[in-house]
Design a protein around this motif. Structure first.
Motif: not given
Length: 208
Positions: A91-117
């Motif tokens: 609704r603000q006109g954004v059509t491309l989102e660039v992610m991953g500054e510093g942290s990203s949703m991956e790669p995840l170890s089992p411990t990281m996945r459990a902590n994120d949940l």
């Protein structure tokens, strides 16, 4: 018995959408100018004074008409898996989102996945991925409004191999971190995104 000739079918309209009378900002950096925009399929095919009509006509008088905006520092990483409509950005006109500054949703170890949940707040969603490719597949399968691009976070790669401790990597750990980055790039990462002012980015060694 004579028959009347059938009428020829009407020619198709030249445009799917015509945006009429807006102030066009075309991304070149110049001043806006009044005009129309003709769209056919997923392409802009005419700009200026557009003759003919579209299947849909949009009156944009008094409004700005511009290309989609790019959010170069998007944190919709968390919201998109839960709700791909991305209304706060679209609704603000954004059509491309660039992610991953510093942290990203991956790669995840089992411990990281459990902590994120465990650390999820108001926005809750299943975490079924461990790699960037799998995360992007989840977004594509669920359906999202914007285009998405991602770096792999240097912090995330570090935590994957070293945890959250203030330690330097061993040569073997550093090689595994490099392999994680290489895998992410193969799966579409634009590169490595760092944010060294946030822990564990700087991670100064404790004083002796």
């Amino acid at each position: 018995m004579s028959t009347m000739p059938s009428a020829a079918p009407a020619p198709p309209l030249p445009y799917d959408v015509v945006i009429r009378g807006g102030t066009i900002y075309d991304g070149s950096g110049g001043s806006g100018y009044p005009g129309d925009v003709g769209i056919k399929g997923d392409r802009i095919v005419a700009i200026g004074t557009v003759e003919g009509h579209g299947k849909r006509e949009v009156d944009a008088r008094g409004m700005a008409v511009a290309p989609g905006f790019i959010n170069m520092l998007s944190w919709s990483t968390v919201s998109l898996p839960a709700d791909g409509r991305s209304q706060s950005e679209i609704r603000q006109g954004v059509t491309l989102e660039v992610m991953g500054e510093g942290s990203s949703m991956e790669p995840l170890s089992p411990t990281m996945r459990a902590n994120d949940l465990k650390r999820q707040g108001d926005i809750r969603y299943p975490i079924t991925w461990t790699t960037l490719g799998q995360y992007l597949e989840v977004l594509a399968r669920n359906g999202v409004s914007p285009n998405v691009a991602s770096f792999v976070g240097a912090e995330t790669v570090r935590v994957h191999e070293l945890g959250e401790a203030r330690v330097d990597p061993t040569p073997a750990q550093l090689r595994r971190m490099q392999a994680l980055v290489s895998e992410a790039v193969d799966e579409g990462a634009m590169g490595v995104g760092s944010s060294l002012i946030y822990a564990p980015g700087p991670m100064p060694r404790p004083p002796n």
